[in-house]
Design an enzyme around this catalytic site. Structure first.
Site, PDB file in Angstrom:
ATOM      1  N   SER A  12       0.835  -1.204   0.000  1.00 49.33           N
ATOM      2  CA  SER A  12       0.000   0.000   0.000  1.00 49.33           C
ATOM      3  C   SER A  12       0.868   1.251   0.000  1.00 49.33           C
ATOM      4  CB  SER A  12      -0.924  -0.001   1.230  1.00 49.33           C
ATOM      5  OG  SER A  12      -0.175  -0.178   2.416  1.00 49.33           O
ATOM      6  N   THR A  21     -39.954  26.505  -9.896  1.00 46.23           N
ATOM      7  CA  THR A  21     -40.274  25.172  -9.384  1.00 46.23           C
ATOM      8  C   THR A  21     -40.543  24.356 -10.643  1.00 46.23           C
ATOM      9  OG1 THR A  21     -42.658  25.503  -9.252  1.00 46.23           O
ATOM     10  CG2 THR A  21     -41.407  26.106  -7.288  1.00 46.23           C
ATOM     11  N   HIS A  22     -40.163  23.106 -10.645  1.00 50.13           N
ATOM     12  CA  HIS A  22     -40.264  22.249 -11.845  1.00 50.13           C
ATOM     13  C   HIS A  22     -39.516  22.856 -13.034  1.00 50.13           C
ATOM     14  CE1 HIS A  22     -43.653  20.285  -9.683  1.00 50.13           C
ATOM     15  NE2 HIS A  22     -43.935  21.531  -9.342  1.00 50.13           N
ATOM     16  N   SER A  43     -13.933  24.942 -27.831  1.00 50.30           N
ATOM     17  CA  SER A  43     -14.114  23.677 -28.532  1.00 50.30           C
ATOM     18  C   SER A  43     -13.023  23.545 -29.586  1.00 50.30           C
ATOM     19  CB  SER A  43     -15.493  23.665 -29.189  1.00 50.30           C
ATOM     20  OG  SER A  43     -15.501  22.786 -30.286  1.00 50.30           O
ATOM     21  N   GLU A  71     -19.193  21.743 -15.003  1.00 45.49           N
ATOM     22  CA  GLU A  71     -19.511  20.391 -15.513  1.00 45.49           C
ATOM     23  C   GLU A  71     -18.634  19.347 -14.820  1.00 45.49           C
ATOM     24  OE1 GLU A  71     -20.977  20.644 -20.072  1.00 45.49           O
ATOM     25  OE2 GLU A  71     -18.969  21.397 -19.708  1.00 45.49           O
ATOM     26  N   TYR A 117      -9.435  -6.608  12.677  1.00 51.81           N
ATOM     27  CA  TYR A 117      -8.815  -6.121  11.438  1.00 51.81           C
ATOM     28  C   TYR A 117      -8.815  -7.201  10.360  1.00 51.81           C
ATOM     29  CZ  TYR A 117      -5.444  -4.321   8.093  1.00 51.81           C
ATOM     30  OH  TYR A 117      -4.850  -3.893   6.933  1.00 51.81           O
ATOM     31  N   GLN A 162      -7.379  -2.246   4.074  1.00 56.61           N
ATOM     32  CA  GLN A 162      -6.345  -1.433   3.417  1.00 56.61           C
ATOM     33  C   GLN A 162      -6.949  -0.675   2.223  1.00 56.61           C
ATOM     34  OE1 GLN A 162      -2.129  -2.712   3.124  1.00 56.61           O
ATOM     35  NE2 GLN A 162      -2.584  -3.038   0.963  1.00 56.61           N
ATOM     36  N   LYS A 208      -8.125   3.371   2.031  1.00 52.58           N
ATOM     37  CA  LYS A 208      -7.328   4.590   1.847  1.00 52.58           C
ATOM     38  C   LYS A 208      -7.533   5.288   0.525  1.00 52.58           C
ATOM     39  CE  LYS A 208      -4.272   2.786   5.089  1.00 52.58           C
ATOM     40  NZ  LYS A 208      -5.230   1.657   5.091  1.00 52.58           N
TER      41      LYS A 208
HETATM   42  N1  ARG Z   1      -1.109  -1.315   5.288  1.00 54.12           N
HETATM   43  C1  ARG Z   1      -2.037  -1.842   6.216  1.00 54.12           C
HETATM   44  C2  ARG Z   1      -3.395  -1.146   6.040  1.00 54.12           C
HETATM   45  O1  ARG Z   1      -3.405  -0.152   5.462  1.00 54.12           O
HETATM   46  C3  ARG Z   1      -1.568  -1.619   7.613  1.00 54.12           C
HETATM   47  C4  ARG Z   1      -2.111  -2.587   8.596  1.00 54.12           C
HETATM   48  C5  ARG Z   1      -1.569  -3.933   8.307  1.00 54.12           C
HETATM   49  N2  ARG Z   1      -1.935  -4.884   9.298  1.00 54.12           N
HETATM   50  C6  ARG Z   1      -1.757  -6.184   9.111  1.00 54.12           C
HETATM   51  N3  ARG Z   1      -2.166  -6.941  10.083  1.00 54.12           N
HETATM   52  N4  ARG Z   1      -1.251  -6.682   8.023  1.00 54.12           N
HETATM   53  O2  ARG Z   1      -4.428  -1.625   6.465  1.00 54.12           O
END
Ligand code: ARG
Length: 463
Positions: free
Chosen positions: A29, A161-162, A283, A296, A323, A328, A331
């Protein structure tokens, strides 16, 4: 099949084989979470301080760790840090570099911490800043709306309106409707902030920590309102990201509606406003074209912000506690939302400020659609005619005008009286758009008096 290369990892102790190269890329990541570097370092410094405070590492060790982290921050800021997929994520990248710089003492930083609580902390720290920045940009746009509203205070336009002409209103009143929407947006981000602003470190991987950590100290050190209350929830909660994307979706919906109006208003059919050349494009084939690409695009980008919200909700919907790596995926959706909303909020104020307002064209448009017909009906009501009856009478007047290609202003008193004998010469004033607007002087109405009053209140709200 081509042989895959392998490489080793900080967690590779229990592994007998290195990671498949494809998996390494797939799992990483770092390409997008590197933007968390500042907050990751900030969180690690607080963690190191706490570890000394409770006696887990020595003061001298913490000092070396902290100065190492600060040096890494400088390296990243100077563009000297090369991010590569084998580092996996920003947390491991910084830790690896710290160990390179400080030797084995750097390896003590991750004591009593997991990447699960670390990433939750980093995203919260980062999002706190972004919420504040977004709020600042909302204020900027509100201010521009107020400026344009003030500059064009007497300007009358048709209210719809409308998408059919309905009643005359002040252009400023129309703009200030968006001020109110943005005010609610601001409050939504304020509310979102409260739930972002709690401190998850100490949750460890999921079950909490066996070390005597001082979670209150870390919370205080980093300016959080308090530590979180359940370790499982701390590492598996992404509600705060979803909430941000929800508030972002609503504000984008507002910006998209304003965009839609600017697009309509700048068409030749409306001709109410003209966007400045600096905010329009041409254009490649039709030399006469001047296109409202900016509004737009804002309207278009609303779709991707909604998409990000849906993507986050869907990612989270079936995850067992706590978790899971699926998370991940939070993000990119969150970061893209932040970038998109901020870009849109930045481009709007100068576009509004530089837009030309065609007051005469707006006023002319109020003269043609029988916009004061309701005022005529209300006039009859004041004279004692029941509203349903007066509505019917005015309907007949409008039908008569349409048939004879006339507007209300063309009718002499004699013709008015033909529809109801209670009409007198004050009807001329009643059908003027100015008196229609200014008769609506209740709180929240479009009368100049009411709009001026609201502007005064707004001045206090946004200062
Ligand atoms: N890069 C991971 C994320 O964004 C960090 C956490 C990773 N945790 C793990 N148990 N592999 O979620």
């Amino acid at each position: 099949m081509k042989k895959q290369t392998i490489s080793s990892k900080p967690w590779s102790g229990r592994f007998t084989q290195g990671t498949n190269k494809l998996v390494e890329e797939f799992n990483a990541s770092i390409s997008f979470d590197k933007r968390l570097y500042k907050h990751d370092i900030m969180g690690s410094i607080a963690h190191a301080k706490m570890l000394t405070k409770v006696g887990i590492i020595k003061k001298r060790e913490a000092e070396r760790i902290i100065s190492g982290l600060k040096a890494i921050e400088k390296e990243i800021e100077a563009g000297k840090f090369r991010f590569t997929s084998d580092m996996e994520d920003i947390h491991m990248a910084i830790e690896k570099r710290l160990i390179e710089k400080t030797g084995p003492v750097g390896g003590k930083l991750h004591t009593a911490r997991s990447r699960n609580d670390q990433v939750a902390l980093d995203v919260r720290l980062y999002l706190r800043d972004e919420v504040k920045e977004t709020q600042g940009l909302i204020r900027g746009l509100q201010q521009s709306l107020v400026d344009v509203a003030k500059k064009n205070l007497g300007c009358i336009m048709p209210g719809y309106t409308h998408l059919q002409r309905a009643q005359p209103i002040l252009f400023s009143h129309h703009l200030l409707a968006y001020y109110e929407m943005l005010k609610r947006d601001y409050e939504r981000f304020e509310d979102c902030f409260k739930r972002v602003n709690v401190m998850p470190l100490g949750a460890g991987a999921l079950a909490g920590s066996p070390y005597p950590l001082d979670r209150d100290f870390v919370a205080k050190e980093l300016g959080f309102s308090k530590p979180t209350d359940n370790s499982l929830d701390s590492v598996s909660d992404r509600d705060f990201c979803i909430e941000f994307c929800g508030a972002a979706s609503i504000i984008m919906m507002h910006l998209s509606r304003l965009s839609e109006e600017l697009i309509l208003w700048s068409s030749q059919e409306f001709g109410f406003v003209e966007l400045s050349d600096a905010f329009s494009t041409g254009s490649s084939i039709m030399p006469q074209k001047k296109n409202p690409d900016v509004p737009e695009l804002v309207r278009g980008k609303t779709g991707r912000v909604y998409g990000n919200l849906l993507s986050l909700l869907t990612t989270m919907k079936a995850l067992p506690l706590a978790y899971n790596k699926d998370m991940q995926e939070d993000k990119e959706a969150l970061f893209d939302t932040i970038d998109t909303v901020k870009d849109c909020l930045k481009v709007f104020p100068p576009m509004l400020q530089m837009m030309q307002i065609n007051k005469q064209r707006m006023l002319d448009a109020t003269k043609k659609g029988f916009l004061t017909a309701t005022d005529v009906a209300d006039y009859l009501v004041k004279k004692g005619v029941p509203f349903r009856e007066s509505h019917h009478i005015v309907g007949r007047i409008v039908a008569y005008c349409i048939k004879n290609k006339k507007v209300l202003e063309d009718l002499p008193l004699r013709e008015w009286k033909g529809f109801s004998k209670v009409f007198d010469d004050r009807i001329k004033k009643v059908i003027s758009v100015e008196s229609s607007v200014n008769s609506r002087k209740l709180k929240g109405g479009t009368a100049l008096e009411s709009v001026k009053k609201r502007l005064k209140e707004i001045e206090r709200e946004i200062k």
